[in-house]
Design a protein around this motif. Structure first.
Motif, short mmCIF file in Angstrom:
data_model
loop_
_atom_site.label_atom_id
_atom_site.label_comp_id
_atom_site.label_asym_id
_atom_site.label_seq_id
_atom_site.Cartn_x
_atom_site.Cartn_y
_atom_site.Cartn_z
N MET A 1 123.06 -1.16 17.74
CA MET A 1 123.50 0.20 17.86
C MET A 1 122.28 1.08 18.10
SD MET A 1 125.66 2.43 15.13
CE MET A 1 124.46 3.36 14.23
N THR A 2 122.47 2.07 18.96
CA THR A 2 121.43 3.04 19.24
C THR A 2 121.97 4.43 19.01
OG1 THR A 2 120.47 1.60 20.91
CG2 THR A 2 119.85 3.91 21.00
N ASN A 3 121.25 5.25 18.29
CA ASN A 3 121.65 6.63 18.05
C ASN A 3 120.93 7.54 19.02
OD1 ASN A 3 123.31 6.00 15.82
ND2 ASN A 3 121.52 5.94 14.49
N GLY A 4 121.63 8.57 19.46
CA GLY A 4 121.02 9.53 20.37
C GLY A 4 121.74 10.85 20.31
N SER A 22 116.87 10.30 22.75
CA SER A 22 116.57 9.96 21.36
C SER A 22 116.15 11.22 20.62
CB SER A 22 115.46 8.92 21.28
OG SER A 22 114.25 9.43 21.79
N TYR A 42 133.24 10.91 12.86
CA TYR A 42 133.20 10.66 11.42
C TYR A 42 133.43 11.96 10.67
CZ TYR A 42 131.41 5.94 11.87
OH TYR A 42 131.29 4.62 12.15
#
Length: 79
Positions: A1-4, A22, A42
């Motif tokens: 998973m990558t958050n951006g 990022s 969420y």
């Protein structure tokens, strides 16, 4: 998973196109999101949101203790 972070959105054929970077600004990329792709948001909830039969994803810490519980509503985790 990558958050951006989404820094731009444009409409395209078959869906939307996002520009994601990022948090530390070390990278940026373009991503196509098809119209049928589920979009998940969420929201904080209290423990009453957990019920028998709920589909969940649980992040644990050492000793099998829950650190984060995600409950699927219309989408089965992992989201």
């Amino acid at each position: 998973m990558t958050n951006g972070i989404v820094t731009g959105v444009s409409a395209g054929t078959g869906g939307r196109h996002l520009i994601v970077r990022s948090a530390d600004r070390s990278w940026r990329f373009h991503m196509a999101v098809p119209a049928q792709a589920p979009v998940v948001r969420y929201l904080l909830a209290d423990r009453a949101a957990l019920a028998v039969g709920s589909r969940v994803m649980i992040k644990t810490i050492s000793g099998g203790v829950a650190d984060l519980v995600s409950i699927g509503r219309g989408v089965t985790p992992p989201m």
